[in-house]
Structures are given as structure tokens and as C-alpha cells.
Scaffold this active site. Sequence first.
Site, PDB file in Angstrom:
ATOM      1  N   ASN A  86      34.181  24.880  16.923  1.00  0.00           N
ATOM      2  CA  ASN A  86      35.122  25.083  18.028  1.00  0.00           C
ATOM      3  C   ASN A  86      34.612  26.103  19.051  1.00  0.00           C
ATOM      4  O   ASN A  86      34.933  26.008  20.234  1.00  0.00           O
ATOM      5  CB  ASN A  86      36.466  25.534  17.434  1.00  0.00           C
ATOM      6  CG  ASN A  86      37.412  26.076  18.470  1.00  0.00           C
ATOM      7  OD1 ASN A  86      37.882  25.352  19.330  1.00  0.00           O
ATOM      8  ND2 ASN A  86      37.693  27.372  18.392  1.00  0.00           N
ATOM      9  N   SER A 138      34.620  17.773  25.284  1.00  0.00           N
ATOM     10  CA  SER A 138      35.283  17.899  26.583  1.00  0.00           C
ATOM     11  C   SER A 138      35.064  16.647  27.412  1.00  0.00           C
ATOM     12  O   SER A 138      34.044  15.957  27.259  1.00  0.00           O
ATOM     13  CB  SER A 138      34.694  19.110  27.315  1.00  0.00           C
ATOM     14  OG  SER A 138      35.053  19.071  28.669  1.00  0.00           O
ATOM     15  N   TYR A 151      27.239  23.073  30.562  1.00  0.00           N
ATOM     16  CA  TYR A 151      28.393  22.823  29.676  1.00  0.00           C
ATOM     17  C   TYR A 151      28.570  21.317  29.447  1.00  0.00           C
ATOM     18  O   TYR A 151      28.748  20.869  28.300  1.00  0.00           O
ATOM     19  CB  TYR A 151      29.651  23.420  30.318  1.00  0.00           C
ATOM     20  CG  TYR A 151      30.909  23.242  29.494  1.00  0.00           C
ATOM     21  CD1 TYR A 151      31.163  24.047  28.380  1.00  0.00           C
ATOM     22  CD2 TYR A 151      31.858  22.276  29.839  1.00  0.00           C
ATOM     23  CE1 TYR A 151      32.325  23.885  27.626  1.00  0.00           C
ATOM     24  CE2 TYR A 151      33.019  22.116  29.089  1.00  0.00           C
ATOM     25  CZ  TYR A 151      33.250  22.921  27.993  1.00  0.00           C
ATOM     26  OH  TYR A 151      34.402  22.760  27.251  1.00  0.00           O
TER      27      TYR A 151
HETATM   28  N1  LIG Z   1      40.085  25.354  27.474  1.00  0.00           N
HETATM   29  C1  LIG Z   1      39.903  24.118  27.890  1.00  0.00           C
HETATM   30  O1  LIG Z   1      40.488  23.686  28.914  1.00  0.00           O
HETATM   31  C2  LIG Z   1      39.014  23.179  27.138  1.00  0.00           C
HETATM   32  C3  LIG Z   1      38.856  21.857  27.616  1.00  0.00           C
HETATM   33  C4  LIG Z   1      38.027  20.977  26.913  1.00  0.00           C
HETATM   34  C5  LIG Z   1      37.390  21.414  25.766  1.00  0.00           C
HETATM   35  N2  LIG Z   1      37.535  22.702  25.335  1.00  0.00           N
HETATM   36  C6  LIG Z   1      36.828  23.111  24.111  1.00  0.00           C
HETATM   37  O2  LIG Z   1      37.783  23.552  23.143  1.00  0.00           O
HETATM   38  C7  LIG Z   1      37.210  24.612  22.359  1.00  0.00           C
HETATM   39  C8  LIG Z   1      38.139  25.832  22.382  1.00  0.00           C
HETATM   40  O3  LIG Z   1      38.306  26.221  23.745  1.00  0.00           O
HETATM   41  P1  LIG Z   1      39.157  27.514  24.135  1.00  0.00           P
HETATM   42  O4  LIG Z   1      39.452  27.382  25.583  1.00  0.00           O
HETATM   43  O5  LIG Z   1      40.280  27.701  23.149  1.00  0.00           O
HETATM   44  O6  LIG Z   1      38.052  28.658  23.921  1.00  0.00           O
HETATM   45  P2  LIG Z   1      38.122  30.220  24.355  1.00  0.00           P
HETATM   46  O7  LIG Z   1      39.539  30.688  24.260  1.00  0.00           O
HETATM   47  O8  LIG Z   1      37.373  30.387  25.622  1.00  0.00           O
HETATM   48  O9  LIG Z   1      37.280  30.919  23.155  1.00  0.00           O
HETATM   49  C9  LIG Z   1      35.909  30.729  22.977  1.00  0.00           C
HETATM   50  C10 LIG Z   1      35.560  31.089  21.532  1.00  0.00           C
HETATM   51  O10 LIG Z   1      34.147  30.989  21.309  1.00  0.00           O
HETATM   52  C11 LIG Z   1      33.668  32.233  20.772  1.00  0.00           C
HETATM   53  N3  LIG Z   1      32.310  32.454  21.255  1.00  0.00           N
HETATM   54  C12 LIG Z   1      31.875  32.410  22.546  1.00  0.00           C
HETATM   55  N4  LIG Z   1      30.559  32.713  22.600  1.00  0.00           N
HETATM   56  C13 LIG Z   1      30.154  32.942  21.327  1.00  0.00           C
HETATM   57  C14 LIG Z   1      28.910  33.313  20.733  1.00  0.00           C
HETATM   58  N5  LIG Z   1      27.804  33.513  21.478  1.00  0.00           N
HETATM   59  N6  LIG Z   1      28.857  33.473  19.394  1.00  0.00           N
HETATM   60  C15 LIG Z   1      29.970  33.308  18.642  1.00  0.00           C
HETATM   61  N7  LIG Z   1      31.177  32.943  19.129  1.00  0.00           N
HETATM   62  C16 LIG Z   1      31.277  32.779  20.468  1.00  0.00           C
HETATM   63  C17 LIG Z   1      34.641  33.285  21.286  1.00  0.00           C
HETATM   64  O11 LIG Z   1      34.603  34.465  20.471  1.00  0.00           O
HETATM   65  P3  LIG Z   1      35.306  35.849  21.005  1.00  0.00           P
HETATM   66  O12 LIG Z   1      36.769  35.515  21.164  1.00  0.00           O
HETATM   67  O13 LIG Z   1      35.049  36.812  19.928  1.00  0.00           O
HETATM   68  O14 LIG Z   1      34.635  36.171  22.314  1.00  0.00           O
HETATM   69  C18 LIG Z   1      35.966  32.520  21.160  1.00  0.00           C
HETATM   70  O15 LIG Z   1      36.433  32.532  19.826  1.00  0.00           O
HETATM   71  C19 LIG Z   1      35.814  24.867  22.951  1.00  0.00           C
HETATM   72  O16 LIG Z   1      34.857  24.141  22.210  1.00  0.00           O
HETATM   73  C20 LIG Z   1      35.918  24.297  24.358  1.00  0.00           C
HETATM   74  O17 LIG Z   1      34.662  23.884  24.872  1.00  0.00           O
HETATM   75  C21 LIG Z   1      38.340  23.588  25.989  1.00  0.00           C
END
Ligand SMILES: NC(=O)c1ccc[n+]([C@@H]2O[C@H](COP(=O)([O-])OP(=O)(O)OC[C@H]3O[C@@H](n4cnc5c(N)ncnc54)[C@H](OP(=O)(O)O)[C@@H]3O)[C@@H](O)[C@H]2O)c1
Length: 242
Positions: A86, A138, A151
Site C-alpha cells: 500500500n 491507480s 507515478y
Molecule cells: N490518495 C489517492 O487519491 C489515491 C488514488 C489512487 C491510488 N492511491 C494509492 O493508494 C495507496 C494509499 O494512498 P494514500 O493516499 O492513503 O497514501 P498516503 O496517505 O499518502 O500515505 C503514503 C504511505 O506510504 C508511506 N511511505 C511513503 N514513502 C515511503 C518510503 N520511502 N518508505 C516507506 N514508506 C513510505 C508513508 O509513510 P509515512 O506516513 O510514515 O510517511 C505512508 O504510510 C497508495 O498506494 C496510493 O498510490 C491513492
Amino acid sequence: MELSLKDKTILITGGTSQLGRAFVRKAVRQGARVFFTYLKAAKTAQELERAGAQGFSFDLADVKAIDAFAVMFKEKVEFLDILIHNAALTADSFIEKMLESEWDNVMRVNLKAPFYLTQKLLPLLLRKTPSKIFTLVSRAGLSGLAGAANYAASKGGLIAMTKTLAKELGRKKILVNAVNPGFMRSSMTANVPEEILRRNLEESPLKTFSDPDEVADFLLFLSSDQMRQVTGQVFHFESRPF
Ligand SMILES: NC(=O)c1ccc[n+]([C@@H]2O[C@H](COP(=O)([O-])OP(=O)(O)OC[C@H]3O[C@@H](n4cnc5c(N)ncnc54)[C@H](OP(=O)(O)O)[C@@H]3O)[C@@H](O)[C@H]2O)c1
């Protein structure tokens, strides 16, 4: 319907993310043994630990850190029922300005880490089957996203990897599926300009953003024993047409 998740061992990367933390809390409540990884959100990690999960902080961009984690984790648990990839990051730029380091870092965390961590933890997934792997993908990975070639390429690659692993691991009783959660408000989307947010909403038939809670519930269902025969699929919360 009662979900059977009791005593399942689950590892989710990016447990501190908007989606991750909703999933971790719900999975703990369902009786699962939940482990999560994160990078720097120590406060959120502590809250999740108080709720009953266990967190590990390391950089998924660093294969040596993944190696060290995998060694430690294999000593800690005997088997793994569910592995959820994730964690992800963005480093947006148009092609003219994108730095090589921005390309590399996004690919390392979003694509290479899911490959590498899966490979390292495969013995645990094979120990008690059926087991499951999920990737968070995504719309960008299918239709592209201007200003985010890194991305989009990482998520497109992740979709291809998901489908490939479903083919490779199916006969070993490991199910592999992807979930596109749709547009959620989170740290990842916090800097998206208002105009683009408005356009996203206009194009959405439901005129809504995705709710991380609902995505977490869907992932819980997929993780449960109620889902036994689905593999190689990409599930979309995205309500806009592709
Ligand atoms: N948000 C959207 O609109 C959206 C749309 C489509 C797909 N997605 C996908 O859904 C998933 C969750 O998205 P989200 O928006 O909930 O994510 P988010 O809130 O932005 O959180 C990102 C997560 O990844 C961790 N992370 C980032 N860089 C890292 C690294 N170098 N090493 C280890 N951990 C790392 C962060 O850890 P810390 O919290 O400790 O920094 C956090 O837990 C992702 O795969 C994203 O691509 C999201």
C-alpha cells in the site's frame, strides 16, 4: 455476513497512510494479527500500536533495509496470510523538469519494493495457503497522468506485476489482486490544485471522492475467507470513465 479474519496474520506497508490506518484499525477489530510498515509518521504509528497492531519503520526505497526487515520478520512470524503493498509516494513534474532522482525514488518505493518484499516474504506466504497479496494501484497506471510520468509508470508496472504474479503463484494457492481506491483526500493528494479537484468531481458520475473507510472495508472482505477464488483482477473504486 461475518467476515472470517480471526487469527489471520497480515502485513500492510504504509500502515500510517490514510487508507492504511483505516485498514489496520478495522483488521485488528476483526481479530487479525496486524503488522504494518511506515517511514516517518511516528505519532500515527503509536496510535495504531495502541489499537493493537505492531509497526516497523524503514525506507522502502532501500533494499538493504527491506532485507533487514525481512530477516527480522521471518523470525517473528511463522506464516503470513495477507501481504498488502500500500505504501507509495509521488514526486510530480512534467517530463521537461523531472529529475532522475524523482523518477528513481518513485519507482523504487512504488514498484521495486513490492517486487522485492514479495520475493523475500514468499516463504512465509507459502507456509500456510491459501494466502493473498494485494497491491494498491491507480487510474494513472492505466490511462496516464500528465505531470506524473513516474507515478503512472510505477502503477502501470504494478498492475502488470499483479497479473503476472497471479499467473505464477496461482498453482501454489496464492491469490494476487489489485485495488484502485479512486481519488481519496490524503497526504498524497493534499497539494492537488483546487481546479483539478473540481474537475475530478465533475467527471465523476457519483460526484464524490473515495472514502478510505469504504476502501478498507472492501480490502477486509477480499482478505477474508469469504473471498477464495478471485485472482489476477484490478478492482476500481474510480467512478470516472477511463
Ligand atoms: N490518495 C489517492 O487519491 C489515491 C488514488 C489512487 C491510488 N492511491 C494509492 O493508494 C495507496 C494509499 O494512498 P494514500 O493516499 O492513503 O497514501 P498516503 O496517505 O499518502 O500515505 C503514503 C504511505 O506510504 C508511506 N511511505 C511513503 N514513502 C515511503 C518510503 N520511502 N518508505 C516507506 N514508506 C513510505 C508513508 O509513510 P509515512 O506516513 O510514515 O510517511 C505512508 O504510510 C497508495 O498506494 C496510493 O498510490 C491513492
